[in-house]
Design an enzyme around this catalytic site. Structure first.
Site, PDB file in Angstrom:
ATOM      1  N   HIS A  92       0.874  -1.234   0.060  1.00  0.00           N
ATOM      2  CA  HIS A  92       0.207  -0.009   0.247  1.00  0.00           C
ATOM      3  C   HIS A  92       0.994   1.104   0.171  1.00  0.00           C
ATOM      4  O   HIS A  92       1.910   1.695   0.720  1.00  0.00           O
ATOM      5  CB  HIS A  92      -1.171   0.021   1.016  1.00  0.00           C
ATOM      6  CG  HIS A  92      -0.541  -0.600   2.151  1.00  0.00           C
ATOM      7  ND1 HIS A  92      -0.099   0.979   3.431  1.00  0.00           N
ATOM      8  CD2 HIS A  92      -0.131  -1.427   3.508  1.00  0.00           C
ATOM      9  CE1 HIS A  92       0.395   0.716   4.849  1.00  0.00           C
ATOM     10  NE2 HIS A  92       0.529  -0.508   4.371  1.00  0.00           N
ATOM     11  N   ASP A  94      -0.092   4.265   1.216  1.00  0.00           N
ATOM     12  CA  ASP A  94      -0.482   5.608   2.564  1.00  0.00           C
ATOM     13  C   ASP A  94       0.440   5.097   4.053  1.00  0.00           C
ATOM     14  O   ASP A  94       0.317   3.977   3.439  1.00  0.00           O
ATOM     15  CB  ASP A  94      -2.017   5.655   2.572  1.00  0.00           C
ATOM     16  CG  ASP A  94      -2.613   4.599   3.303  1.00  0.00           C
ATOM     17  OD1 ASP A  94      -2.052   3.563   2.144  1.00  0.00           O
ATOM     18  OD2 ASP A  94      -3.545   4.632   4.189  1.00  0.00           O
ATOM     19  N   ASP A 152       6.218   0.638   7.075  1.00  0.00           N
ATOM     20  CA  ASP A 152       4.551   0.699   7.050  1.00  0.00           C
ATOM     21  C   ASP A 152       3.829   1.261   6.213  1.00  0.00           C
ATOM     22  O   ASP A 152       3.466   2.536   6.358  1.00  0.00           O
ATOM     23  CB  ASP A 152       4.091   0.440   7.890  1.00  0.00           C
ATOM     24  CG  ASP A 152       2.667  -0.330   7.775  1.00  0.00           C
ATOM     25  OD1 ASP A 152       2.122  -0.495   6.401  1.00  0.00           O
ATOM     26  OD2 ASP A 152       1.858  -0.268   9.237  1.00  0.00           O
ATOM     27  N   GLU A 186      -4.785   2.080   2.926  1.00  0.00           N
ATOM     28  CA  GLU A 186      -4.885   1.057   3.586  1.00  0.00           C
ATOM     29  C   GLU A 186      -4.990   0.864   5.200  1.00  0.00           C
ATOM     30  O   GLU A 186      -6.009   0.440   5.459  1.00  0.00           O
ATOM     31  CB  GLU A 186      -3.612  -0.190   2.879  1.00  0.00           C
ATOM     32  CG  GLU A 186      -3.531  -1.028   4.003  1.00  0.00           C
ATOM     33  CD  GLU A 186      -3.752  -1.563   5.381  1.00  0.00           C
ATOM     34  OE1 GLU A 186      -3.187  -2.690   6.066  1.00  0.00           O
ATOM     35  OE2 GLU A 186      -2.794  -0.443   5.671  1.00  0.00           O
ATOM     36  N   GLU A 187      -4.319   1.993   5.363  1.00  0.00           N
ATOM     37  CA  GLU A 187      -4.019   2.443   6.777  1.00  0.00           C
ATOM     38  C   GLU A 187      -5.450   2.928   7.435  1.00  0.00           C
ATOM     39  O   GLU A 187      -5.802   2.494   8.793  1.00  0.00           O
ATOM     40  CB  GLU A 187      -3.032   3.504   7.324  1.00  0.00           C
ATOM     41  CG  GLU A 187      -1.610   3.120   6.459  1.00  0.00           C
ATOM     42  CD  GLU A 187      -1.071   2.177   7.729  1.00  0.00           C
ATOM     43  OE1 GLU A 187      -1.562   1.637   8.405  1.00  0.00           O
ATOM     44  OE2 GLU A 187       0.088   1.579   7.488  1.00  0.00           O
ATOM     45  N   ASP A 209       3.432  -6.281   3.563  1.00  0.00           N
ATOM     46  CA  ASP A 209       2.960  -5.959   4.779  1.00  0.00           C
ATOM     47  C   ASP A 209       3.107  -6.510   6.116  1.00  0.00           C
ATOM     48  O   ASP A 209       2.520  -5.057   7.475  1.00  0.00           O
ATOM     49  CB  ASP A 209       1.111  -5.463   4.260  1.00  0.00           C
ATOM     50  CG  ASP A 209       0.905  -4.002   4.841  1.00  0.00           C
ATOM     51  OD1 ASP A 209       1.444  -2.826   5.788  1.00  0.00           O
ATOM     52  OD2 ASP A 209      -0.183  -4.027   5.441  1.00  0.00           O
TER      53      ASP A 209
END
Length: 417
Positions: A92, A94, A152, A186-187, A209
């Protein structure tokens, strides 16, 4: 050194240099998502900058790559050999917005042991992170302490991109069809919402991830979000007796009703929790936001029911002044992946081939793979090699990124006939 050994050393040097340079480039691009202030995808326009860079780099590799209006980047590496299945890799774009996710200034530190003071009053301590002792003599990437690092999941992005670059630059590397995807938001739990599973064209995929090298997950939490809106009544404090209704104090009462022993900081493993993520307001209006997590679906439903019972209690105590909502965010993907455990086994074997002992653990969180699995794309989660995600003390050892790239390559190789 034999010719084979020299080729192996050159491979490692190429991969390490490439994945590090990509990672350092990507983390400098601001990409925090924003659930509170946006109802569109991507939730922040800054995520497009990284998406567009990745699109350009993928095309420069000679790959067929596209970006949708909602900032999903897709690419395909066509097969050059017969394969058992088409595999995909997903990360991802973000990062979290809090603590600070903008203005990342990465540093590469040669770790010689002991605690690492990275600046801004931030210390990565051996006491809090015992795994540090495994990285003595290695280069470690951190932020300058004023922000998170963003491993992350920009480590996952860099690792997938480095694996793709290796594959396309080595035509002798045998592989089947490979899908690559990078998702926004995603976050904040929206990463899979607009994912084109059919167009992606893979039989299964892996989100890259996770955190510490060796972690491999096919179980996630079931997740829900809840909120309370509280309406108070303000009046001059000098004449407030029997009249003022302080929304801030009601918020304190509500949050105190959630069990202290069932918070993120007091649970581990498969233990679920309630997490009050935000309380904001004043005497007249106050809002509480929180999340519910549990691996067990029955306990998950019971936790939601408990949150509703708290709401009912305070609605009766303060009639007309409390509004409550709860919504499911994602579900435990184990029940979808367990019938296809060969894909977990393939990842575990790919780790062992690099001298990494797989640690098959339940994810104490969710990934895009949680939703994608229920959308027809079974999707376990592979570690990036990072530590302390969502914290200013976040770090990642460079050799762990290199190992992850080689693990991805091993997965691809294992699928060829």
């Amino acid at each position: 050194m034999s010719a084979a050994a020299e080729r192996g050393a050159d491979k490692e040097k190429q991969i390490m240099s490439d994945v590090l340079s990509r990672f350092l480039r990507y983390v400098k691009i601001d990409t925090p998502s924003d659930e509170a202030n946006s109802a569109v995808t991507p939730s922040t326009p800054c995520q497009r900058e990284l998406a567009e860079l990745l699109l350009t780099e993928l095309k420069a590799m000679g790959l067929e790559a596209t970006m949708t209006e909602h900032c999903y980047v897709y690419a395909k590496i066509p097969a050059n050999a017969p394969a058992k299945a088409a595999a995909g890799f997903i990360a991802h774009l973000d990062v979290v917005s809090e603590p600070e996710g903008r203005g990342v200034k990465p540093k590469v530190i040669k770790y010689t042991g002991g605690d690492i003071v990275i600046g801004g009053g931030v210390c990565i301590s051996e006491a809090e992170c015992p795994a540090l002792k495994n990285y003595i003599g290695m280069d470690i990437v951190t932020s300058d302490g004023s922000t998170i690092l963003g491993a992350d999941d920009k480590a996952g992005v860099a690792e997938i991109m480095a694996a793709a670059a290796y594959i396309v630059s080595h035509p002798e590397f045998r592989h089947g069809d490979i899908g690559i995807a990078f998702t926004p938001d995603e976050e904040i739990g929206h990463g899979a919402a607009l994912f084109d599973v059919k167009g992606f064209g893979c039989d299964f995929a892996y989100t890259v991830d996770g955190e510490e090298l060796g972690e491999l997950s096919y179980e996630t939490f079931n997740g829900a979000a809840f909120s309370f809106e509280i309406e108070g009544k303000n009046i001059h404090p000098g004449s407030a007796k029997g009249k003022m209704i302080n929304a801030v104090l009601i918020a304190n009462e509500i949050t105190a009703r959630f069990p202290a022993g069932e918070r993120p900081e007091t649970t581990e493993g498969r233990e679920g929790y309630y997490f009050i993520t935000d309380v904001a307001g004043n005497v007249e209006k106050c809002a509480i936001s929180g999340i519910i997590r549990d691996h067990d679906s029955v306990k998950f439903e019971a936790r939601k029911a408990f949150a509703r019972s708290v709401a009912d209690e305070f609605m009766q105590k303060y009639p007309g002044r409390i509004k409550f909502s709860v919504r499911d965010q994602y579900y435990n993907c184990a029940r979808v992946i367990e019938p296809a455990m060969h894909i977990v086994d393939a990842a575990a074997e790919a780790m062992r081939a690099e001298g990494v002992q797989p640690a098959i653990l339940p994810t104490r969180g969710g990934t895009d793979g949680s939703s994608l699995s229920f959308m027809g794309l079974p999707c376990p989660n592979i570690a990036t090699g990072g530590h302390n995600a969502h914290a200013r003390s976040e770090f990642i050892p460079v050799p762990c990124m290199e190992k992850t790239v080689k693990i991805l390559l091993n997965i691809v190789s294992s699928l060829t006939d």
